[in-house]
Design a protein around this motif. Structure first.
Motif, short mmCIF file in Angstrom:
data_model
loop_
_atom_site.label_atom_id
_atom_site.label_comp_id
_atom_site.label_asym_id
_atom_site.label_seq_id
_atom_site.Cartn_x
_atom_site.Cartn_y
_atom_site.Cartn_z
N ALA A 87 0.82 -1.21 0.00
CA ALA A 87 0.00 0.00 0.00
C ALA A 87 0.86 1.26 0.00
CB ALA A 87 -0.93 -0.01 1.22
N MET A 88 1.91 1.26 0.82
CA MET A 88 2.78 2.44 0.86
C MET A 88 3.51 2.63 -0.48
SD MET A 88 2.07 3.55 3.76
CE MET A 88 0.56 2.57 3.87
N LEU A 89 3.92 1.54 -1.12
CA LEU A 89 4.60 1.65 -2.41
C LEU A 89 3.70 2.29 -3.46
CD1 LEU A 89 6.44 -1.82 -2.58
CD2 LEU A 89 7.48 0.43 -2.20
N HIS A 90 2.44 1.88 -3.50
CA HIS A 90 1.51 2.47 -4.47
C HIS A 90 1.18 3.92 -4.11
CE1 HIS A 90 0.40 -0.81 -7.25
NE2 HIS A 90 0.74 -1.60 -6.25
N GLY A 91 1.01 4.17 -2.81
CA GLY A 91 0.73 5.54 -2.40
C GLY A 91 1.89 6.48 -2.69
N LEU A 92 3.11 6.02 -2.40
CA LEU A 92 4.28 6.85 -2.66
C LEU A 92 4.51 7.03 -4.17
CD1 LEU A 92 6.71 5.34 0.01
CD2 LEU A 92 5.67 7.62 0.06
N ALA A 93 4.30 5.96 -4.94
CA ALA A 93 4.46 6.07 -6.39
C ALA A 93 3.54 7.14 -6.96
CB ALA A 93 4.20 4.72 -7.06
N ARG A 94 2.31 7.18 -6.47
CA ARG A 94 1.35 8.19 -6.93
C ARG A 94 1.77 9.58 -6.48
NH1 ARG A 94 -3.51 8.55 -10.13
NH2 ARG A 94 -4.33 10.63 -9.65
N ALA A 95 2.21 9.69 -5.23
CA ALA A 95 2.58 11.01 -4.69
C ALA A 95 3.81 11.57 -5.38
CB ALA A 95 2.82 10.90 -3.19
N TRP A 96 4.70 10.70 -5.84
CA TRP A 96 5.96 11.16 -6.43
C TRP A 96 5.93 11.24 -7.95
CZ3 TRP A 96 9.19 7.31 -3.04
CH2 TRP A 96 9.26 7.82 -1.73
N GLU A 97 4.77 11.07 -8.55
CA GLU A 97 4.69 11.15 -10.01
C GLU A 97 5.22 12.49 -10.50
OE1 GLU A 97 0.70 10.48 -11.24
OE2 GLU A 97 0.86 8.29 -11.20
N GLY A 98 6.17 12.44 -11.44
CA GLY A 98 6.71 13.66 -12.01
C GLY A 98 7.79 14.34 -11.19
N ALA A 99 8.11 13.78 -10.01
CA ALA A 99 9.13 14.40 -9.15
C ALA A 99 10.51 14.19 -9.76
CB ALA A 99 9.08 13.80 -7.75
N GLU A 100 11.36 15.22 -9.65
CA GLU A 100 12.72 15.11 -10.19
C GLU A 100 13.57 14.16 -9.34
OE1 GLU A 100 14.48 18.92 -10.64
OE2 GLU A 100 12.97 19.64 -12.06
N ARG A 101 13.38 14.20 -8.05
CA ARG A 101 14.12 13.32 -7.15
C ARG A 101 13.16 12.71 -6.14
NH1 ARG A 101 19.36 13.05 -6.64
NH2 ARG A 101 19.22 12.61 -4.41
N ARG A 382 -7.41 -1.40 2.56
CA ARG A 382 -7.25 -1.58 4.01
C ARG A 382 -6.45 -0.46 4.63
NH1 ARG A 382 -4.86 -7.06 6.94
NH2 ARG A 382 -5.04 -6.30 9.09
N TYR A 383 -5.56 0.14 3.83
CA TYR A 383 -4.70 1.21 4.35
C TYR A 383 -5.09 2.58 3.80
CZ TYR A 383 -2.06 -2.76 5.97
OH TYR A 383 -1.71 -3.93 6.60
N GLY A 384 -6.28 2.67 3.17
CA GLY A 384 -6.81 3.96 2.78
C GLY A 384 -6.47 4.42 1.38
N PHE A 385 -6.12 3.49 0.48
CA PHE A 385 -5.72 3.88 -0.87
C PHE A 385 -6.60 3.21 -1.93
CE2 PHE A 385 -1.90 4.32 1.69
CZ PHE A 385 -1.46 5.59 1.34
#
Length: 439
Positions: A87-101, A382-385
């Motif tokens: 869940a955290m991997l998918h949430g972080l992947a979405r949050a970091w879309e387009g980020a340079e770093r 289950r983790y809100g995503f």
């Protein structure tokens, strides 16, 4: 670092320290996050682990993703159950879309991997680094990933981060109150999982103490009643001891505390399948993995096949001290020969290389809506995503620090009441219902 139980906090915090060592030219900081849930550790449990963070707060999964998206981190350690990691991997992947770093994301296991190998590993796929605690595990992890056609490049061999302590020395017990030494039975919250087997093991420990009055016998407990660890403990040994009445010798007692400190005075470690056996073997302390209840996958002691440590209480009563197989010990990352200090070199180098890269590819878990449409959505929900990593409606990333003092007190009080009700149900109501069903 995000953890969801006391043992995972211990693994994650110590792993972070080993992979990102102190650097006099840059200040190392460890920010700790505790994932809110049934196993969120108490203050006592965290203190017993003995690992401190520069900051510590309890969050939901969505709050964690929001927090690390706002703050600039170099490395994130996800020390969680497999579903939470996914869940955290998918949430972080979405949050970091387009980020340079973005930060380097690390995950792994807190100990012996003896069940749900494929399930747990595929839920962890997508992290930049998946740590394997031994050569044995590294080989198995790569086989699972390549077996489904996924990249195994993330797998890096290291060792358990909490091994250590002085090597065993029989002379160290000279002058103690019990010249025969100290026998420690390291119990587990969920193994075995029924009253009869747990009472049997407890009685055998008491009988060993009675048969050897020159020895001290300790039952090393994981948690106090009402506290939860990585696994649910429906039948705490503290309560089972009460069933024995006064039929307990003076050289038998229950013990809490940091396992490393307990091992400092241990002359024989006995367990069903606890990771404590690896800590004990690392110090060359005589170690017995019990066969009394059989050698079975359900108990986890099958993991120790070939170790030379399998033994029964009858054999221990007769004075047997197991002799570990050096080849098995070496493959399990125990590194009793002194190689432990270099066990983290490869992982440390990999993390440093990734952290220094100008750009990292997006996080890409194996499980997606295309590969696991009937499995992934429930794991993330289950983790809100949502399945695409977005927060679900009603799970908005509201920072708990922005909640008014009164509302926070009310919310925390209700949460603790709910946890108490849950623990009461697990430890009191569920066993009664189970016994009634057996009538």
């Amino acid at each position: 670092m995000l953890a969801d139980s006391d043992t995972r906090w211990k693994w994650g915090a110590l792993t972070a320290h080993r992979l990102v060592p102190d650097d006099p030219d840059s200040a190392r900081r460890l920010d700790g996050f505790l994932l809110r849930g049934r196993a969120t550790p108490t203050v006592r449990q965290l203190a017993e682990v003995g690992v401190r963070a520069d900051s510590l707060r309890e969050v939901t999964g969505v709050e964690f993703v929001s927090a690390v998206d706002r703050e600039r981190y170099d490395v994130i350690v996800l020390s969680l159950v497999g579903g939470a990691v996914q869940a955290m991997l998918h949430g972080l992947a979405r949050a970091w879309e387009g980020a340079e770093r973005r930060p380097v994301v690390i995950t792994g296991y807190v100990g012996v991997v003896y069940e749900k190998l494929a399930d747990g590993l595929l839920l962890r796929h997508g992290a930049d680094v998946v740590l394997a605690n031994s050569r044995h595990d590294a080989d198995r992890f790569r086989d699972v990933y390549t077996g489904v056609g996924a990249s195994a490049d993330s797998v890096v061999e290291c060792a358990l981060p909490f091994l250590g302590g002085a090597p065993y020395d029989t002379k160290a017990r000279e002058g103690r109150a019990y010249p025969g030494g100290t026998v420690v039975f390291a119990v587990q919250p969920s193994v075995p999982d029924n009253r009869a087997d747990r009472m049997y093991l407890l009685r055998r420990a008491v009988e060993h103490a009675r048969a050897h009055p020159d020895r001290e016998v300790l039952v090393k407990l994981r948690s106090k009643p009402g506290e939860h660890t990585t696994h649910i403990e429906e039948l705490p040994y503290q309560k089972l001891v009460g069933k024995l009445g006064d039929d307990v010798p003076g050289n038998f007692r229950l013990a809490y505390g940091n396992m490393g400190e307990v091992l400092d005075t241990t002359d024989l470690l006995v367990t069903v399948s606890s990771t404590a056996a690896l800590e004990s073997l690392h110090r060359s302390i005589p170690t017995a993995v019990l066969t009394d209840l059989g050698v079975r996958e359900a108990l986890g002691n099958h993991h120790f096949l070939g170790s030379g440590c399998l033994a029964s209480w009858d054999q221990l009563d007769a004075g047997h001290l197991p002799q570990p197989n050096p080849d098995w010990v070496s493959r399990q990352g125990v590194a009793a020969d002194g190689a432990y200090e270099t066990a983290f070199d490869a992982a440390r180098e990999r993390v440093a290389e990734l952290a220094a890269a100008d750009e990292l590819p997006p996080l890409a878990p194996y499980y997606t809506r295309a590969t696991a449409p009937g499995y992934l959505p429930a794991r993330l929900a289950r983790y809100g995503f949502e399945p695409d990593g977005r927060p679900r409606p009603g799970a908005a990333a509201g920072d708990s620090a922005q909640v008014s003092g009164f509302r926070r007190v009310v919310r925390n009080t209700m949460r603790e009441a709910a946890r108490g009700a849950y623990r009461h149900g697990v430890q009191r109501v569920a066993p009664v219902i189970r016994r009634m069903g057996e009538l």
